[in-house]
Design an enzyme around this catalytic site. Sequence first.
Site, PDB file in Angstrom:
ATOM      1  N   MET A 107       0.857  -1.177   0.000  1.00 55.82           N
ATOM      2  CA  MET A 107       0.000   0.000   0.000  1.00 55.82           C
ATOM      3  C   MET A 107       0.897   1.232   0.000  1.00 55.82           C
ATOM      4  O   MET A 107       2.004   1.180   0.539  1.00 55.82           O
ATOM      5  CB  MET A 107      -0.865  -0.017   1.276  1.00 55.82           C
ATOM      6  N   ASN A 108       0.449   2.354  -0.592  1.00 53.46           N
ATOM      7  CA  ASN A 108       1.130   3.617  -0.346  1.00 53.46           C
ATOM      8  C   ASN A 108       0.138   4.760  -0.100  1.00 53.46           C
ATOM      9  O   ASN A 108      -0.676   4.674   0.815  1.00 53.46           O
ATOM     10  CB  ASN A 108       2.258   3.949  -1.335  1.00 53.46           C
ATOM     11  N   ASP A 109       0.122   5.803  -0.884  1.00 52.50           N
ATOM     12  CA  ASP A 109      -0.612   7.033  -0.564  1.00 52.50           C
ATOM     13  C   ASP A 109      -2.081   6.816  -0.194  1.00 52.50           C
ATOM     14  O   ASP A 109      -2.779   6.079  -0.870  1.00 52.50           O
ATOM     15  CB  ASP A 109      -0.637   7.979  -1.771  1.00 52.50           C
ATOM     16  N   TRP A 156      -3.297   6.351 -10.106  1.00 52.31           N
ATOM     17  CA  TRP A 156      -2.486   6.948  -9.045  1.00 52.31           C
ATOM     18  C   TRP A 156      -3.300   7.884  -8.161  1.00 52.31           C
ATOM     19  O   TRP A 156      -4.504   7.907  -8.204  1.00 52.31           O
ATOM     20  CB  TRP A 156      -1.263   7.651  -9.662  1.00 52.31           C
ATOM     21  N   ARG A 192       1.213  15.235 -11.356  1.00 51.19           N
ATOM     22  CA  ARG A 192       0.368  14.274 -10.658  1.00 51.19           C
ATOM     23  C   ARG A 192      -0.165  14.795  -9.322  1.00 51.19           C
ATOM     24  O   ARG A 192       0.267  15.820  -8.823  1.00 51.19           O
ATOM     25  CB  ARG A 192       1.134  12.963 -10.426  1.00 51.19           C
ATOM     26  N   ASP A 227       9.743  14.753  -3.405  1.00 47.13           N
ATOM     27  CA  ASP A 227      10.284  13.579  -4.080  1.00 47.13           C
ATOM     28  C   ASP A 227      11.756  13.362  -3.716  1.00 47.13           C
ATOM     29  O   ASP A 227      12.222  12.246  -3.528  1.00 47.13           O
ATOM     30  CB  ASP A 227      10.168  13.823  -5.597  1.00 47.13           C
TER      31      ASP A 227
END
Lengths: 643, 177
Positions: A132-134, A193, A257, A345
Amino acid sequence: MTTTDLEHATSYSPLPDSDHHRPPPSQWRRPITLLSGIFLFMLLFSSLIALVINQHGQQQIAGDGTPLSSNSAPAAKKVLEPISRGVSQGVSEKSNFQLSSAAAVVETYPWTNAMLSWQRTGFHFQPPKNWMNDPNGPLYHMGWYHLFYQYNPDAAVWGNITWGHAISTDLINWYHLPFAMVPDQWYDIKGVWTGSATILPDGQIVMMYTGDTNEEVQVQNLAYPANLSDPLLLDWVKYSGNPVLTPPPGIGSKDFRDPTTAWVGPNGKWRVALGTKVNKTGITLVYETTDFTSYELLDEVLHAVPGTGMWECVDFYPVSTTESNGLDTSVNGPGIKHVLKSSLDDNKHDYYALGTYDPISNKWTPDNPDLDVGIGLRVDYGKYYASKSFYDQNKQRRLLLGWTGETDSEAADILKGWASLQTIPREVVFDKKTGKNILQWPIKEVEKLRSKSTVYKKVLLEPGSLVPLDIGAATQLDIIATFDIDSTVLEAALEADVGYNCTTSGGSSSRGAFGPFGLVVLADESRTEQTPVYFYIAKGTDGVASTYFCADQSKSSTASDVVKLIYGSTVPVLDGENFSMRLLVDHSIVESFGQGGRTVITSRVYPTKAIYSAAKVFLFNNATGITVTANVNAWNMDSANIK
Amino acid sequence: MAMKLWSPFTIVFLVLIFQESLLFSAMADRKFIESVCRSTPSTNLCLKTVLADPKSKDADLTGLALIIVYAVKDKGNKIIHQIKTLEKHGRPELRPVLKYCERVYNTAVTVDVKLAVDALTLGNVKFGENGMADVVVESRSCEDTFDQYALKSPMTEINKGMEDIANVARAIIRMLL
């Protein structure tokens, strides 16, 4: 051929025919010969140069490919600075280990099933398995809180990104639902995303998200619930005219993004922001729209900060400077500041700054440009990224969700079959006392998991004290601890203690006059493994004391393939305040809140010994010059229902 | 005058200009590769690896990063082969650690490399950096595990070599952030 030659030629009045096709007389031949001679020379010369360069290059790599030591050492040091992964500090761990019995060595390392399964949390949101991420599009609708999240259905590592979906009535107990969106259109086939939800005044829900197209171009798409009267919002429809936004001129196709929640501008149009970069300057673009399908890019960016690189997951929201409730994203006016937040980033940290938003010019100005976005305050000083807030209209709160990744090895993640957690949702308010930061505090709902309470009052901690706390099972805890010191001792101190830094100053074993003191969690009896969270007070040369709040992972595990950094930062402590910390301990995650949430640190820890019933909690004071009085309220925490 | 345009000298002139521009463009590519490699912790290793791949001729920064990532994969596969040989013919007490090393190198070669390739092609580069950073973690943990079993590592050079090339990959990927 010069004009004089021409004039010279015409005065000869050449004979007809015979001379017309013949090469020119000698005065013509000379310049041509000269020119061709020059060209030939240039050719030979450049070939020679190329040959020399080639030879030179080859000589440099004729060896075994190993670098010259003088070249590599400083550069290696620079690049190997740990960002998200790192290895132990070597000598001390090794020597500790060799002292233990051979049998213990064989049993505890590499990772056993018992160690790995212990790492799963009791009350933090995580899917049953995989990566999982964001957090995406958090919202409240018809009695349910919705959490969407970046998810890989196939592996415990990032890839094939899909939108996972879960719902809750209390943000603590969750139900997993089927995927909300999968990569099934050309405009999101390489990844569905991150995105955000906007709830319109009439109750409609608009979801904007980034799609990675079949040609790996990042575009923004629109989606909406198939059935708005479905409280579970099970099905989602992608707008037939997607994508609604493509990278504008001057912006890279891989630098576009994470659209934000929209807010209403002064002209009644909606505004959406997207982070990106131009060279190394992180910027936020703003688009205007009335219908979320066609957009106009505003000329001026919302804000830009040089040297910060790509801005991911930009978040932009108002906070009240006078009231304690949260605000809808569109609210503006007196008594309001705006938070601009960005995930960088470059270093994988979340930063924010408080400032003023002028809707007419669409410009956000930081209160303190020295602590601008990306160069000042961090949302969280530990393992924490891609955080996203939303307005909870149910309880009129601004809530913050954040992604906490793993800091162990990929091999361990593959073994255990999962990776990443979401932090406990935090309520965000403006800090009226300091006026310079936000406060983050775990939502009140988490307190319903508190079961047995253990209170310690006025525990006297002389310099060098270590006091075990008897609180039973110590892997799921909510601990609030306050510390009082004799401030006259601090004021009277003459010596300055400069240059303290949580990360580089040696952790909890590095003793100063006025620190460190605090709690030790996830420690085994002999403290071969331990995770101290502490305050360290350092007096500056100007006589002013700074307080640091740190979480020390340097001895959190005897394993060699986990990150062992010390996280933290200064924390404002105002006159008359004592030192307070709150820890949420939940197996392999510790969320630490200093001074009511002025400084927050999320840590991931992977002990091999201090697990299950072997985990203990201590109070400690490693300062040399002060006695600390501690009060502790510790609750064992039940597990949440996450199914 | 028009006839003179195609005289031998003019032809030679044009050919030379063409050759010059090819030469200078090749030198410019080479200069680009050199400047990239100089910004990594192992300049010579970077140059050697990149120049050995014909794709390096007109590769952009992402292309160079991918070349090194595939080199990491190659090296990893070679190391796994060496581990298997050591398992068969080496001292028996090394075997548990060698099995561990084989597993973590498999992760490096399959999971980490795939992560980096995906991240670089899909355009979410930071995950690629994480992947290459993890290769270093895996090779170091292989090395450290010999120590923790109180054994002398037969793989020190090998593990260092893997670390070096993974750090080059990481450095180049960071230039894309």
